[in-house]
Design a protein around this motif. Sequence first.
Motif, PDB file in Angstrom:
ATOM      1  N   LYS A   9       0.833  -1.204   0.000  1.00  0.00           N
ATOM      2  CA  LYS A   9       0.000   0.000   0.000  1.00  0.00           C
ATOM      3  C   LYS A   9       0.868   1.255   0.000  1.00  0.00           C
ATOM      4  N   GLU A  10       1.855   1.307   0.889  1.00  0.00           N
ATOM      5  CA  GLU A  10       2.739   2.474   0.973  1.00  0.00           C
ATOM      6  C   GLU A  10       3.493   2.695  -0.341  1.00  0.00           C
ATOM      7  N   ARG A  11       3.998   1.620  -0.920  1.00  0.00           N
ATOM      8  CA  ARG A  11       4.769   1.743  -2.160  1.00  0.00           C
ATOM      9  C   ARG A  11       3.881   2.143  -3.334  1.00  0.00           C
ATOM     10  N   LEU A  12       2.667   1.595  -3.391  1.00  0.00           N
ATOM     11  CA  LEU A  12       1.745   1.980  -4.460  1.00  0.00           C
ATOM     12  C   LEU A  12       1.378   3.455  -4.335  1.00  0.00           C
ATOM     13  N   LEU A  13       1.068   3.908  -3.135  1.00  0.00           N
ATOM     14  CA  LEU A  13       0.721   5.314  -2.928  1.00  0.00           C
ATOM     15  C   LEU A  13       1.890   6.231  -3.293  1.00  0.00           C
ATOM     16  N   GLU A  14       3.102   5.816  -2.941  1.00  0.00           N
ATOM     17  CA  GLU A  14       4.301   6.590  -3.293  1.00  0.00           C
ATOM     18  C   GLU A  14       4.438   6.708  -4.813  1.00  0.00           C
TER      19      GLU A  14
END
Length: 172
Positions: A9-14
């Motif tokens: 989730k964090e990497r996709l949002l980034e």
Amino acid sequence: MDTKGPDKKERLLEALEQGMVMIHLDARRPGVLVPAHLRSESHLRLNLSYRFDPQDLSVNDWGIRSTLSFSGTRFTIAVPWSALFAIASHVTKELFWMYPDDMPPELVQQTMVTSKVPAQEVVAPSAPPVEARPRAVLREVPGEKEAPPEGPPEGPRDEPPTPRKGHLRLVK
């Protein structure tokens, strides 16, 4: 939610903050909602962006939901984190993350075979062994080289050439 969900989730949002993102998923996994003709895909690639119309992209603890266009028809997709195995940014080529534990077994084996690892070294539970396939080799085929015609091209000299209709079209 699986343990890798927050990291994904964090990497996709980034990556989405940078612009368009391609996600790689196994459409056969439970909870995946895609058009019927894509449900049997072990390696489905979808583009996501905050700029797509309608702007309904949702990234939460369960996974991803968005309305995308497939051959001109809109479809609301749903992808749980457990089905996602890679994230790639179209904008910055440096942003690319893979989750090998979530990759489909046949894709892992195909990757091992094409990277010239002998098939007997590939270990995947419940997957049949993959035989190494011969790789295609490109080579130049000798042939006659055409000489450019001598002199100016023949045809009417007084009339300008008729404009051709362009091959590009605007898609809305």
